[in-house]
Design a protein around this motif. Structure first.
Motif, PDB file in Angstrom:
ATOM      1  N   PHE A  40       0.147 -17.163  19.609  1.00  0.00           N
ATOM      2  CA  PHE A  40      -0.617 -15.964  19.973  1.00  0.00           C
ATOM      3  C   PHE A  40       0.118 -14.698  19.535  1.00  0.00           C
ATOM      4  CE2 PHE A  40      -3.421 -18.603  22.379  1.00  0.00           C
ATOM      5  CZ  PHE A  40      -4.565 -17.844  22.593  1.00  0.00           C
ATOM      6  N   TYR A  41       1.425 -14.693  19.655  1.00  0.00           N
ATOM      7  CA  TYR A  41       2.222 -13.524  19.261  1.00  0.00           C
ATOM      8  C   TYR A  41       2.113 -13.260  17.766  1.00  0.00           C
ATOM      9  CZ  TYR A  41       6.381 -10.445  19.576  1.00  0.00           C
ATOM     10  OH  TYR A  41       7.255  -9.376  19.557  1.00  0.00           O
ATOM     11  N   VAL A  42       2.240 -14.313  16.984  1.00  0.00           N
ATOM     12  CA  VAL A  42       2.213 -14.166  15.524  1.00  0.00           C
ATOM     13  C   VAL A  42       0.817 -13.850  15.018  1.00  0.00           C
ATOM     14  CG1 VAL A  42       2.499 -15.425  13.348  1.00  0.00           C
ATOM     15  CG2 VAL A  42       4.253 -15.586  15.126  1.00  0.00           C
ATOM     16  N   TRP A  43      -0.209 -14.464  15.626  1.00  0.00           N
ATOM     17  CA  TRP A  43      -1.570 -14.367  15.102  1.00  0.00           C
ATOM     18  C   TRP A  43      -2.414 -13.271  15.753  1.00  0.00           C
ATOM     19  CZ3 TRP A  43      -4.255 -16.715  11.151  1.00  0.00           C
ATOM     20  CH2 TRP A  43      -3.519 -17.638  10.398  1.00  0.00           C
ATOM     21  N   ALA A  44      -1.765 -12.292  16.351  1.00  0.00           N
ATOM     22  CA  ALA A  44      -2.503 -11.171  16.946  1.00  0.00           C
ATOM     23  C   ALA A  44      -3.091 -10.279  15.860  1.00  0.00           C
ATOM     24  CB  ALA A  44      -1.566 -10.349  17.838  1.00  0.00           C
ATOM     25  N   PRO A  45      -4.285  -9.729  16.079  1.00  0.00           N
ATOM     26  CA  PRO A  45      -4.875  -8.817  15.088  1.00  0.00           C
ATOM     27  C   PRO A  45      -3.954  -7.673  14.697  1.00  0.00           C
ATOM     28  CG  PRO A  45      -6.512  -9.403  16.732  1.00  0.00           C
ATOM     29  CD  PRO A  45      -5.215  -9.970  17.212  1.00  0.00           C
ATOM     30  N   TYR A  46      -3.259  -7.097  15.693  1.00  0.00           N
ATOM     31  CA  TYR A  46      -2.397  -5.965  15.365  1.00  0.00           C
ATOM     32  C   TYR A  46      -1.191  -6.385  14.527  1.00  0.00           C
ATOM     33  CZ  TYR A  46       0.307  -1.688  15.739  1.00  0.00           C
ATOM     34  OH  TYR A  46       1.024  -0.555  15.439  1.00  0.00           O
ATOM     35  N   HIS A  47      -0.770  -7.640  14.654  1.00  0.00           N
ATOM     36  CA  HIS A  47       0.305  -8.132  13.807  1.00  0.00           C
ATOM     37  C   HIS A  47      -0.153  -8.134  12.341  1.00  0.00           C
ATOM     38  CE1 HIS A  47       4.096 -10.854  14.290  1.00  0.00           C
ATOM     39  NE2 HIS A  47       4.308  -9.831  13.487  1.00  0.00           N
ATOM     40  N   ALA A  48      -1.404  -8.538  12.133  1.00  0.00           N
ATOM     41  CA  ALA A  48      -1.970  -8.496  10.781  1.00  0.00           C
ATOM     42  C   ALA A  48      -2.099  -7.065  10.287  1.00  0.00           C
ATOM     43  CB  ALA A  48      -3.337  -9.186  10.766  1.00  0.00           C
ATOM     44  N   VAL A  49      -2.456  -6.148  11.196  1.00  0.00           N
ATOM     45  CA  VAL A  49      -2.555  -4.733  10.821  1.00  0.00           C
ATOM     46  C   VAL A  49      -1.193  -4.217  10.362  1.00  0.00           C
ATOM     47  CG1 VAL A  49      -2.909  -2.389  11.712  1.00  0.00           C
ATOM     48  CG2 VAL A  49      -4.529  -4.192  12.279  1.00  0.00           C
TER      49      VAL A  49
END
Length: 582
Positions: A135-144
């Motif tokens: 969940f930490y790695v695949w968060a939308p904001y991580h992609a942002v």
């Protein structure tokens, strides 16, 4: 090899394999030849400048020669250097700059996933650690952060947040390995300070609250007793060590900001008031884009928390409340989930314009620039809490956990790709020539523009030595990063304008003797001037460390040598003990 063998036989091996695979999968859009569009399109440039510092032995790197339109820039005197120091590892092995930047971004995914796994595993077990990590790695904001903004330093800050909390928890609650946990905590704080000090600032209250919870819980009968005092002293030791390790960077950042125009960091586009997000954007919108953050709700990029990220913690908290009603007892998992539930929603509040009074009354917050940077805290808090499903759900309901992870990947899969869905054909040579090169040399020029400049240069530096008065001719011009030289033949007393900004530490020597520099009132770009007498001379222009930088360097050098010597001593003791036991 011994460490790898030990890891392979440990119970964490296969969970770590899963965590790393999911992290690499998050970086899938960066795998392959070519490069990608991003907002902060200076990553290759910064890596190039860091390498030039190494090649000219400017260590630590402070002044970069090509930025500031070629007049130089005190970039790494203020901009956190850790990701670019790490990137040099790939350069040593021959990777191109395009590949180095992508590998450094992918490393941020991997290391942040591993860091979260080890924290969450401590409380939720291995499955919970894997769930929180994904969940930490695949968060939308991580992609942002990585695919849209290209925010290298912020992406690297994600690595250290779980590590800081895990090491501080162990330091408070574990009786053994106190020294190891002090060092772990110190290095973790060093890591976040040299990755993104703004994230360190907004994370600090979360850290303080976390430590307070465990200090009170583990010493509630004697909160001012001997154990509490020892623990506080251990934290002070970790703090002193972390500040010592990072002093070469943190001291100039804190004490030399007066030499650059920091007001440009919080004015105009960078005023926090222009970048609040709405409730719809945060909780309900599924919009995705690669555009900019703008005033109002028509931003070109997403600020979504993610449905699962805020819904699942509410369900978990509801389960905890029902459990408390039945048992009348608060367990540790309820305390942790409750704390990060509050932290997560407070961070959401800080992104909304209702928090404006707080932003206005805490002046240092203005340097965060974008309130939606608090999404890092939101994502961490909710991801950590979601891992508790592995602890509170019976085994027969584990399929719900797998369904949640599958739903997460389905919803966010298309976010983890660069703009246009693929990498574009770009090489180092193309990036470092022509219009692309000029754009990188001028980009971000107002971020750390020396105060001697009334305005940023409007044309590139083409002649390092310009004769403005008298009669002189320069030859044998050699330009480095912090050391430049030239020969000059003066037939009439000459005023020379040098192609570098005036900045504390620059000194000019004529035939080995220092001469004064000055910036006349008519100088708009803040360049250095010198007067050179008649004759043939050899001139050196060198950037020396100021007393602040020197003190920081010495403190860090002593700290790193001391830490290295201690670790070596402990390693040798361990080897000696093993041989005796054998």
């Amino acid at each position: 090899m011994g460490f790898l063998r030990k890891l392979y036989h440990s119970s964490n091996f296969w969970p770590l394999v899963i965590v790393i695979l999911f992290a690499i999968l998050a970086g899938k859009g960066l795998i392959g030849s070519g490069y990608f569009n991003m907002h902060d399109d200076l990553q290759m440039m910064r890596q190039l400048e860091m390498e030039k510092c190494f090649l000219t032995l400017q260590i630590p790197c402070r002044w970069v020669p090509d930025m500031g339109y070629g007049f130089g820039f005190p970039l790494f005197n203020f901009y956190p250097p850790l990701p670019y120091l790490y990137g040099e590892i790939f350069r040593v092995f021959g990777f191109a700059f395009t590949e180095t930047v992508k590998l450094t971004f992918i490393s941020a995914f991997i290391f942040s996933g591993i860091s979260m796994y080890y924290l969450a595993k401590e409380f939720w077990g291995k499955l919970g650690g894997i769930v929180s990590s994904i969940f930490y790695v695949w968060a939308p904001y991580h992609a942002v952060d990585i695919y849209v903004r290209g925010a290298m330093d912020e992406a690297w800050a994600w690595i250290w947040i779980p590590s800081i909390l895990a090491s501080s928890y162990h330091l408070i609650t574990k009786k053994e390995n106190k020294i190891r946990n002090i060092i772990w905590l110190a290095i973790s704080w060093f890591g976040i300070l040299l990755s993104h000090n703004l994230t360190a600032m907004i994370f600090a209250p979360v850290f303080i609250g976390w430590c307070a919870i465990w200090l009170i819980k583990n010493n509630y009968k004697k909160i001012f007793g001997t154990n509490s005092i020892r623990t506080v002293l251990n934290f002070i030791a970790a703090g002193i060590l972390s500040l010592g390790l990072a002093a070469f960077f943190t001291l100039p950042v804190l004490l030399e900001q007066k030499y650059v125009q920091t007001n440009t960091l919080i004015e105009g586009y960078y005023d926090f008031s222009a970048h609040f997000a709405t409730i719809k954007q945060l909780l309900f919108s599924r919009f995705w884009g690669y555009g900019p953050s703008v005033w109002g709700a028509n931003d070109g990029l997403t600020f979504q928390v993610g449905y699962l990220y805020w819904i699942l913690p509410i369900i978990i908290l509801g389960i905890g409340f029902l459990w408390f009603i039945r048992k009348r007892k608060i367990q540790d998992w309820m305390l942790i989930v409750g704390y990060f539930f509050v932290v997560g929603w407070v961070a959401v509040f800080m992104i909304h314009n209702k928090s404006t009074p707080i932003w206005e009354h805490i002046n240092t917050l203005r340097f965060v620039q974008f309130p939606w940077r608090f999404l890092t805290i939101v994502v961490f808090s909710f991801s950590f809490a979601i891992g508790s499903l592995a602890k509170i759900l019976p085994n027969k309901f584990y399929f719900l956990i797998f369904a949640a992870v599958a739903g997460l990947l389905i919803m966010n899969w298309n976010y983890f790709v660069p703009e246009f869905g693929h990498l574009g054909p770009l090489t180092d040579a193309q990036k470092f020539t022509g219009a692309a090169w000029d754009l990188q040399r001028t980009a971000g020029i107002y971020d750390y523009l020396p105060v001697t400049a009334v305005t940023a240069p409007k044309a590139p530096m083409t002649n390092f030595v310009e004769v403005l008065g008298g009669d002189a001719k320069a030859s044998n011009i050699n330009l480095g990063t912090n050391n430049n030289s030239f020969d000059i033949n003066v037939t009439d007393n000459a005023i020379i304008r040098l192609g570098v900004f005036e900045f504390p530490g620059w000194k000019v020597f004529v035939d080995g003797k220092e001469i004064p520099t000055f910036v006349p009132k008519t100088e708009q770009w803040g360049r250095m001037y010198v007067m050179i007498p008649v004759g043939a001379h050899h001139v050196q222009v060198h950037l020396y460390d100021t007393p602040i930088r020197t003190i920081g360097n010495i403190i860090s050098l002593i700290s790193w040598i001391g830490l290295g010597a201690f670790l070596m001593l402990q390693f040798n003791r361990g080897r000696y003990s093993s041989r005796r036991a054998f």
